[in-house]
Design a protein around this motif. Sequence first.
Motif, PDB file in Angstrom:
ATOM      1  N   LYS A  55      32.293 -51.341  42.955  1.00 21.58           N
ATOM      2  CA  LYS A  55      32.303 -52.680  43.534  1.00 21.58           C
ATOM      3  C   LYS A  55      31.484 -53.693  42.725  1.00 21.58           C
ATOM      4  N   TRP A  56      30.431 -53.222  42.050  1.00 20.63           N
ATOM      5  CA  TRP A  56      29.498 -54.188  41.467  1.00 20.63           C
ATOM      6  C   TRP A  56      29.316 -54.085  39.955  1.00 20.63           C
ATOM      7  N   LYS A  57      29.910 -53.064  39.340  1.00 20.48           N
ATOM      8  CA  LYS A  57      29.570 -52.778  37.960  1.00 20.48           C
ATOM      9  C   LYS A  57      29.761 -53.944  37.001  1.00 20.48           C
ATOM     10  N   ILE A  58      30.917 -54.542  37.045  1.00 22.91           N
ATOM     11  CA  ILE A  58      31.180 -55.637  36.124  1.00 22.91           C
ATOM     12  C   ILE A  58      30.220 -56.796  36.369  1.00 22.91           C
ATOM     13  N   ALA A  59      29.954 -57.059  37.622  1.00 17.20           N
ATOM     14  CA  ALA A  59      29.028 -58.140  37.947  1.00 17.20           C
ATOM     15  C   ALA A  59      27.635 -57.833  37.403  1.00 17.20           C
ATOM     16  N   ILE A  60      27.221 -56.588  37.516  1.00 17.96           N
ATOM     17  CA  ILE A  60      25.911 -56.181  37.011  1.00 17.96           C
ATOM     18  C   ILE A  60      25.853 -56.363  35.494  1.00 17.96           C
ATOM     19  N   ILE A  61      26.876 -55.877  34.824  1.00 22.90           N
ATOM     20  CA  ILE A  61      26.923 -56.030  33.370  1.00 22.90           C
ATOM     21  C   ILE A  61      26.904 -57.503  33.002  1.00 22.90           C
ATOM     22  N   SER A  62      27.675 -58.262  33.744  1.00 21.50           N
ATOM     23  CA  SER A  62      27.737 -59.702  33.487  1.00 21.50           C
ATOM     24  C   SER A  62      26.369 -60.349  33.624  1.00 21.50           C
ATOM     25  N   VAL A  64      23.518 -60.870  41.641  1.00 17.99           N
ATOM     26  CA  VAL A  64      24.752 -60.332  42.201  1.00 17.99           C
ATOM     27  C   VAL A  64      24.706 -60.413  43.718  1.00 17.99           C
ATOM     28  N   GLU A  65      25.318 -61.446  44.247  1.00 14.92           N
ATOM     29  CA  GLU A  65      25.210 -61.680  45.674  1.00 14.92           C
ATOM     30  C   GLU A  65      25.880 -60.576  46.491  1.00 14.92           C
ATOM     31  N   GLY A  66      25.128 -60.016  47.421  1.00 10.56           N
ATOM     32  CA  GLY A  66      25.688 -59.030  48.334  1.00 10.56           C
ATOM     33  C   GLY A  66      25.329 -57.594  48.021  1.00 10.56           C
ATOM     34  N   SER A  84      23.227 -54.251  47.467  1.00  8.69           N
ATOM     35  CA  SER A  84      21.996 -53.710  48.032  1.00  8.69           C
ATOM     36  C   SER A  84      21.228 -52.979  46.941  1.00  8.69           C
ATOM     37  N   ASN A  85      19.946 -52.767  47.150  1.00  3.57           N
ATOM     38  CA  ASN A  85      19.165 -52.070  46.124  1.00  3.57           C
ATOM     39  C   ASN A  85      19.681 -50.649  45.917  1.00  3.57           C
ATOM     40  N   ARG A  86      20.181 -50.079  46.994  1.00  7.35           N
ATOM     41  CA  ARG A  86      20.733 -48.733  46.901  1.00  7.35           C
ATOM     42  C   ARG A  86      21.911 -48.688  45.923  1.00  7.35           C
ATOM     43  N   MET A  87      22.841 -49.607  46.099  1.00  7.15           N
ATOM     44  CA  MET A  87      24.017 -49.622  45.246  1.00  7.15           C
ATOM     45  C   MET A  87      23.665 -50.052  43.823  1.00  7.15           C
ATOM     46  N   LEU A  88      22.770 -51.035  43.717  1.00  8.89           N
ATOM     47  CA  LEU A  88      22.375 -51.488  42.390  1.00  8.89           C
ATOM     48  C   LEU A  88      21.781 -50.335  41.593  1.00  8.89           C
ATOM     49  N   SER A  89      20.905 -49.625  42.234  1.00  8.80           N
ATOM     50  CA  SER A  89      20.284 -48.475  41.594  1.00  8.80           C
ATOM     51  C   SER A  89      21.320 -47.454  41.150  1.00  8.80           C
ATOM     52  N   LYS A  90      22.240 -47.183  42.052  1.00  7.89           N
ATOM     53  CA  LYS A  90      23.246 -46.162  41.795  1.00  7.89           C
ATOM     54  C   LYS A  90      24.173 -46.555  40.635  1.00  7.89           C
ATOM     55  N   GLU A  91      24.647 -47.779  40.679  1.00 12.31           N
ATOM     56  CA  GLU A  91      25.603 -48.188  39.652  1.00 12.31           C
ATOM     57  C   GLU A  91      24.918 -48.371  38.293  1.00 12.31           C
ATOM     58  N   LEU A  92      23.665 -48.808  38.318  1.00 11.82           N
ATOM     59  CA  LEU A  92      22.929 -48.915  37.063  1.00 11.82           C
ATOM     60  C   LEU A  92      22.797 -47.536  36.414  1.00 11.82           C
ATOM     61  N   LYS A  93      22.558 -46.547  37.258  1.00 13.12           N
ATOM     62  CA  LYS A  93      22.403 -45.194  36.741  1.00 13.12           C
ATOM     63  C   LYS A  93      23.691 -44.713  36.066  1.00 13.12           C
ATOM     64  N   GLU A  94      24.807 -45.026  36.705  1.00 11.31           N
ATOM     65  CA  GLU A  94      26.093 -44.632  36.131  1.00 11.31           C
ATOM     66  C   GLU A  94      26.351 -45.358  34.819  1.00 11.31           C
ATOM     67  N   LEU A  95      25.969 -46.617  34.775  1.00  7.91           N
ATOM     68  CA  LEU A  95      26.147 -47.381  33.542  1.00  7.91           C
ATOM     69  C   LEU A  95      25.272 -46.798  32.429  1.00  7.91           C
ATOM     70  N   GLN A 149      21.041 -71.099  35.945  1.00 11.23           N
ATOM     71  CA  GLN A 149      21.176 -69.983  36.877  1.00 11.23           C
ATOM     72  C   GLN A 149      22.331 -70.191  37.840  1.00 11.23           C
ATOM     73  N   GLN A 150      22.527 -71.436  38.239  1.00 16.01           N
ATOM     74  CA  GLN A 150      23.661 -71.715  39.110  1.00 16.01           C
ATOM     75  C   GLN A 150      24.977 -71.439  38.383  1.00 16.01           C
ATOM     76  N   GLU A 151      25.051 -71.883  37.146  1.00 13.37           N
ATOM     77  CA  GLU A 151      26.226 -71.618  36.312  1.00 13.37           C
ATOM     78  C   GLU A 151      26.484 -70.118  36.234  1.00 13.37           C
ATOM     79  N   GLN A 152      25.399 -69.407  36.018  1.00 11.44           N
ATOM     80  CA  GLN A 152      25.475 -67.967  35.862  1.00 11.44           C
ATOM     81  C   GLN A 152      26.025 -67.286  37.105  1.00 11.44           C
ATOM     82  N   LYS A 153      25.524 -67.738  38.239  1.00 10.44           N
ATOM     83  CA  LYS A 153      25.991 -67.155  39.497  1.00 10.44           C
ATOM     84  C   LYS A 153      27.477 -67.429  39.697  1.00 10.44           C
ATOM     85  N   LYS A 154      27.894 -68.603  39.308  1.00 17.23           N
ATOM     86  CA  LYS A 154      29.316 -68.929  39.412  1.00 17.23           C
ATOM     87  C   LYS A 154      30.142 -67.988  38.557  1.00 17.23           C
ATOM     88  N   ARG A 155      29.671 -67.733  37.359  1.00 12.05           N
ATOM     89  CA  ARG A 155      30.407 -66.835  36.460  1.00 12.05           C
ATOM     90  C   ARG A 155      30.501 -65.448  37.069  1.00 12.05           C
TER      91      ARG A 155
END
Lengths: 118, 118
Positions: free
Chosen positions: A29-36, A53-55, A57-68, B9-15
Amino acid sequence: MGCKIEEFQQEQKKRIRAVQDSMDVLNGKWKIAIISSICCYGKRRFSDILNDVEGVSNRMLSKELKELEINQLVTRTVLPTQPITVEYELTEHGNTLQTIISNLTDWGTVHRKKIAGK
Amino acid sequence: MGCKIEEFQQEQKKRIRAVQDSMDVLNGKWKIAIISSICCYGKRRFSDILNDVEGVSNRMLSKELKELEINQLVTRTVLPTQPITVEYELTEHGNTLQTIISNLTDWGTVHRKKIAGK
DNA sequence: CTGAATCCAGATGGATACTG
DNA sequence: CAGTATCCATCTGGATTCAG
Protein backbone atom coordinates in the motif's frame (compact mmCIF):
# COMPACT_ATOMS: atom_id res chain seq x y z
CA MET A 1 9.06 -24.90 -32.72
CA GLY A 2 11.14 -22.03 -33.98
CA CYS A 3 8.09 -20.49 -35.58
CA LYS A 4 7.83 -16.71 -35.35
CA ILE A 5 4.56 -16.58 -33.50
CA GLU A 6 5.72 -18.95 -30.80
CA GLU A 7 8.92 -17.00 -30.38
CA PHE A 8 6.97 -13.79 -30.02
CA GLN A 9 4.72 -15.33 -27.42
CA GLN A 10 7.69 -16.58 -25.43
CA GLU A 11 9.20 -13.10 -25.55
CA GLN A 12 5.91 -11.74 -24.39
CA LYS A 13 5.68 -14.06 -21.44
CA LYS A 14 9.17 -13.07 -20.41
CA ARG A 15 8.18 -9.42 -20.45
CA ILE A 16 5.12 -10.11 -18.37
CA ARG A 17 7.21 -12.01 -15.86
CA ALA A 18 9.58 -9.05 -15.70
CA VAL A 19 6.76 -6.62 -14.93
CA GLN A 20 5.58 -9.03 -12.26
CA ASP A 21 9.05 -9.05 -10.75
CA SER A 22 8.92 -5.29 -10.46
CA MET A 23 5.49 -5.32 -8.94
CA ASP A 24 6.41 -8.00 -6.43
CA VAL A 25 8.89 -5.52 -5.07
CA LEU A 26 6.77 -2.40 -5.38
CA ASN A 27 3.37 -3.75 -4.40
CA GLY A 28 2.24 -2.82 -0.96
CA LYS A 29 0.00 0.00 0.00
CA TRP A 30 2.76 2.47 0.82
CA LYS A 31 6.00 1.39 -0.80
CA ILE A 32 6.08 3.73 -3.74
CA ALA A 33 5.02 6.63 -1.58
CA ILE A 34 7.80 5.84 0.89
CA ILE A 35 10.39 5.66 -1.86
CA SER A 36 9.04 8.87 -3.29
CA SER A 37 9.41 10.58 0.07
CA ILE A 38 13.00 9.49 0.53
CA CYS A 39 13.83 10.08 -3.09
CA CYS A 40 13.27 13.79 -3.28
CA TYR A 41 14.84 14.63 0.05
CA GLY A 42 17.90 12.45 -0.42
CA LYS A 43 17.93 11.31 3.17
CA ARG A 44 14.86 11.09 5.31
CA ARG A 45 14.17 10.17 8.89
CA PHE A 46 11.57 7.69 10.08
CA SER A 47 9.33 10.34 11.60
CA ASP A 48 9.65 12.54 8.54
CA ILE A 49 8.46 9.79 6.23
CA LEU A 50 5.68 9.08 8.70
CA ASN A 51 4.63 12.67 8.23
CA ASP A 52 5.12 12.77 4.45
CA VAL A 53 3.04 9.72 3.68
CA GLU A 54 -0.41 10.58 4.87
CA GLY A 55 -2.26 7.72 6.51
CA VAL A 56 0.59 5.29 7.06
CA SER A 57 1.05 3.88 10.55
CA ASN A 58 4.42 3.37 12.20
CA ARG A 59 3.78 -0.34 12.10
CA MET A 60 3.34 -0.41 8.34
CA LEU A 61 6.11 2.10 7.72
CA SER A 62 8.51 -0.03 9.67
CA LYS A 63 7.43 -3.17 7.89
CA GLU A 64 7.60 -1.83 4.37
CA LEU A 65 10.91 -0.10 4.98
CA LYS A 66 12.31 -3.42 6.08
CA GLU A 67 11.14 -5.07 2.88
CA LEU A 68 12.64 -2.29 0.82
CA GLU A 69 15.90 -2.81 2.68
CA ILE A 70 15.84 -6.53 1.95
CA ASN A 71 15.35 -5.74 -1.72
CA GLN A 72 18.34 -3.42 -1.55
CA LEU A 73 16.39 -0.31 -2.45
CA VAL A 74 17.08 1.65 0.72
CA THR A 75 19.75 1.73 3.37
CA ARG A 76 19.16 2.29 7.06
CA THR A 77 21.54 4.30 9.20
CA VAL A 78 21.24 4.74 12.94
CA LEU A 79 22.55 8.08 14.13
CA PRO A 80 24.16 8.28 17.57
CA THR A 81 21.82 10.95 18.89
CA GLN A 82 19.87 10.89 22.13
CA PRO A 83 17.33 9.46 21.60
CA ILE A 84 18.48 7.73 18.46
CA THR A 85 17.29 8.81 15.06
CA VAL A 86 17.38 6.76 11.89
CA GLU A 87 18.04 7.94 8.39
CA TYR A 88 16.85 6.16 5.30
CA GLU A 89 18.48 6.68 1.96
CA LEU A 90 17.99 5.23 -1.51
CA THR A 91 20.67 2.90 -2.72
CA GLU A 92 22.09 3.31 -6.19
CA HIS A 93 19.73 0.58 -7.25
CA GLY A 94 16.82 2.32 -5.56
CA ASN A 95 17.65 5.49 -7.39
CA THR A 96 17.08 3.75 -10.70
CA LEU A 97 13.39 3.90 -9.79
CA GLN A 98 13.34 7.67 -10.20
CA THR A 99 12.07 7.59 -13.76
CA ILE A 100 9.24 5.26 -12.81
CA ILE A 101 8.34 7.35 -9.76
CA SER A 102 8.32 10.47 -11.87
CA ASN A 103 6.11 8.86 -14.50
CA LEU A 104 3.74 7.55 -11.87
CA THR A 105 3.48 10.99 -10.33
CA ASP A 106 2.55 12.55 -13.64
CA TRP A 107 0.17 9.75 -14.54
CA GLY A 108 -1.54 9.90 -11.16
CA THR A 109 -2.19 13.59 -11.56
CA VAL A 110 -3.75 13.10 -14.97
CA HIS A 111 -5.73 10.09 -13.84
CA ARG A 112 -7.25 11.90 -10.89
CA LYS A 113 -8.53 14.63 -13.18
CA LYS A 114 -9.76 12.05 -15.66
CA ILE A 115 -11.81 10.15 -13.10
CA ALA A 116 -12.99 13.12 -11.05
CA GLY A 117 -13.91 15.27 -14.01
CA LYS A 118 -16.37 12.96 -15.71
CA MET B 1 3.52 31.10 5.71
CA GLY B 2 4.81 31.49 2.21
CA CYS B 3 8.24 30.40 3.30
CA LYS B 4 10.18 28.41 0.74
CA ILE B 5 10.62 25.28 2.82
CA GLU B 6 6.94 24.99 3.64
CA GLU B 7 6.06 25.50 0.00
CA PHE B 8 8.47 22.77 -1.01
CA GLN B 9 7.02 20.39 1.53
CA GLN B 10 3.52 21.07 0.32
CA GLU B 11 4.63 20.39 -3.24
CA GLN B 12 6.23 17.21 -2.05
CA LYS B 13 3.11 16.00 -0.33
CA LYS B 14 1.14 16.63 -3.47
CA ARG B 15 3.57 14.54 -5.47
CA ILE B 16 3.35 11.72 -2.97
CA ARG B 17 -0.43 11.82 -3.13
CA ALA B 18 -0.23 11.63 -6.91
CA VAL B 19 1.95 8.51 -6.81
CA GLN B 20 -0.51 7.04 -4.35
CA ASP B 21 -3.35 7.75 -6.77
CA SER B 22 -1.53 5.80 -9.43
CA MET B 23 -0.83 2.91 -7.14
CA ASP B 24 -4.41 2.75 -5.92
CA VAL B 25 -5.32 1.93 -9.49
CA LEU B 26 -2.39 -0.32 -10.31
CA ASN B 27 -2.01 -2.21 -7.05
CA GLY B 28 -3.29 -5.73 -7.08
CA LYS B 29 -1.33 -8.84 -7.69
CA TRP B 30 -2.04 -9.11 -11.41
CA LYS B 31 -3.15 -5.75 -12.74
CA ILE B 32 0.05 -4.58 -14.38
CA ALA B 33 0.63 -8.01 -15.88
CA ILE B 34 -2.88 -8.01 -17.30
CA ILE B 35 -2.44 -4.58 -18.81
CA SER B 36 0.91 -5.65 -20.14
CA SER B 37 -0.66 -8.67 -21.81
CA ILE B 38 -3.39 -6.66 -23.51
CA CYS B 39 -1.02 -3.85 -24.34
CA CYS B 40 1.34 -5.66 -26.64
CA TYR B 41 -1.28 -7.61 -28.49
CA GLY B 42 -3.66 -4.72 -28.97
CA LYS B 43 -6.74 -6.80 -28.33
CA ARG B 44 -6.73 -9.87 -26.19
CA ARG B 45 -9.30 -12.45 -25.22
CA PHE B 46 -10.08 -13.59 -21.70
CA SER B 47 -8.59 -17.04 -22.16
CA ASP B 48 -5.50 -15.59 -23.83
CA ILE B 49 -4.78 -13.32 -20.90
CA LEU B 50 -5.41 -16.25 -18.59
CA ASN B 51 -2.66 -18.04 -20.47
CA ASP B 52 -0.29 -15.07 -20.69
CA VAL B 53 -0.31 -14.24 -17.01
CA GLU B 54 1.09 -17.29 -15.33
CA GLY B 55 -0.59 -18.17 -12.06
CA VAL B 56 -3.69 -16.03 -12.28
CA SER B 57 -7.05 -17.74 -11.75
CA ASN B 58 -10.15 -16.99 -13.78
CA ARG B 59 -11.73 -15.63 -10.63
CA MET B 60 -8.97 -13.06 -10.08
CA LEU B 61 -8.65 -12.25 -13.76
CA SER B 62 -12.32 -11.50 -13.95
CA LYS B 63 -12.20 -9.39 -10.83
CA GLU B 64 -9.20 -7.31 -11.75
CA LEU B 65 -10.37 -6.79 -15.31
CA LYS B 66 -13.58 -5.40 -13.88
CA GLU B 67 -11.67 -2.95 -11.73
CA LEU B 68 -9.57 -1.88 -14.69
CA GLU B 69 -12.76 -1.31 -16.63
CA ILE B 70 -14.18 0.85 -13.83
CA ASN B 71 -11.03 2.92 -13.89
CA GLN B 72 -11.44 3.33 -17.63
CA LEU B 73 -8.22 1.61 -18.54
CA VAL B 74 -9.71 -1.21 -20.59
CA THR B 75 -12.86 -1.79 -22.58
CA ARG B 76 -14.76 -5.04 -22.79
CA THR B 77 -16.37 -6.22 -25.99
CA VAL B 78 -18.53 -9.30 -26.33
CA LEU B 79 -18.25 -10.94 -29.73
CA PRO B 80 -21.33 -12.70 -31.19
CA THR B 81 -19.60 -16.03 -31.61
CA GLN B 82 -20.80 -19.41 -30.43
CA PRO B 83 -19.91 -19.79 -27.64
CA ILE B 84 -19.30 -16.12 -26.96
CA THR B 85 -15.81 -14.70 -26.78
CA VAL B 86 -14.79 -11.48 -25.12
CA GLU B 87 -12.12 -9.07 -26.21
CA TYR B 88 -10.36 -6.66 -23.94
CA GLU B 89 -8.63 -3.60 -25.27
CA LEU B 90 -6.78 -0.70 -23.70
CA THR B 91 -8.55 2.62 -23.77
CA GLU B 92 -6.71 5.71 -24.90
CA HIS B 93 -6.21 6.47 -21.24
CA GLY B 94 -4.95 2.95 -20.59
CA ASN B 95 -2.47 3.33 -23.39
CA THR B 96 -0.84 6.22 -21.59
CA LEU B 97 0.52 3.57 -19.22
CA GLN B 98 2.79 2.18 -21.92
CA THR B 99 5.83 4.15 -20.84
CA ILE B 100 5.42 3.00 -17.26
CA ILE B 101 4.89 -0.62 -18.30
CA SER B 102 7.96 -0.46 -20.46
CA ASN B 103 10.05 1.03 -17.68
CA LEU B 104 8.79 -1.55 -15.22
CA THR B 105 9.67 -4.33 -17.62
CA ASP B 106 13.22 -3.09 -17.98
CA TRP B 107 13.60 -2.43 -14.28
CA GLY B 108 12.25 -5.86 -13.36
CA THR B 109 14.78 -7.55 -15.59
CA VAL B 110 17.65 -5.66 -14.02
CA HIS B 111 16.32 -6.15 -10.52
CA ARG B 112 16.03 -9.92 -10.92
CA LYS B 113 19.67 -10.13 -11.93
CA LYS B 114 20.65 -7.81 -9.11
CA ILE B 115 18.95 -9.89 -6.42
CA ALA B 116 19.71 -13.32 -7.86
CA GLY B 117 23.33 -12.58 -8.68
CA LYS B 118 24.56 -11.50 -5.30
C1' DC C 1 12.53 8.63 18.49
C1' DT C 2 12.14 4.25 16.37
C1' DG C 3 10.40 0.63 16.38
C1' DA C 4 8.42 -4.43 18.15
C1' DA C 5 4.43 -7.13 20.09
C1' DT C 6 -0.22 -8.22 20.42
C1' DC C 7 -4.91 -8.34 19.04
C1' DC C 8 -8.29 -8.58 15.74
C1' DA C 9 -11.55 -7.33 11.79
C1' DG C 10 -11.76 -7.37 7.19
C1' DA C 11 -9.73 -8.02 2.64
C1' DT C 12 -7.41 -11.16 -0.46
C1' DG C 13 -6.99 -14.96 -3.11
C1' DG C 14 -6.88 -20.13 -4.18
C1' DA C 15 -9.70 -24.37 -5.18
C1' DT C 16 -13.63 -26.17 -6.79
C1' DA C 17 -17.97 -26.53 -8.82
C1' DC C 18 -21.52 -24.53 -11.54
C1' DT C 19 -24.05 -21.52 -15.43
C1' DG C 20 -25.51 -19.43 -19.95
C1' DC D 1 -15.78 -19.57 -23.63
C1' DA D 2 -16.29 -16.42 -20.04
C1' DG D 3 -17.42 -15.92 -16.23
C1' DT D 4 -20.10 -16.55 -11.19
C1' DA D 5 -20.79 -18.70 -6.52
C1' DT D 6 -19.23 -20.67 -2.47
C1' DC D 7 -16.02 -22.06 0.91
C1' DC D 8 -12.17 -21.20 3.50
C1' DA D 9 -7.19 -20.30 4.82
C1' DT D 10 -4.10 -16.77 4.77
C1' DC D 11 -2.60 -12.14 4.52
C1' DT D 12 -3.17 -7.20 5.48
C1' DG D 13 -3.30 -3.54 8.05
C1' DG D 14 -5.24 -0.52 11.87
C1' DA D 15 -5.25 0.44 16.97
C1' DT D 16 -3.01 0.12 20.96
C1' DT D 17 0.52 -0.83 24.11
C1' DC D 18 5.22 -1.52 25.31
C1' DA D 19 10.58 -1.13 24.96
C1' DG D 20 15.46 0.34 24.16
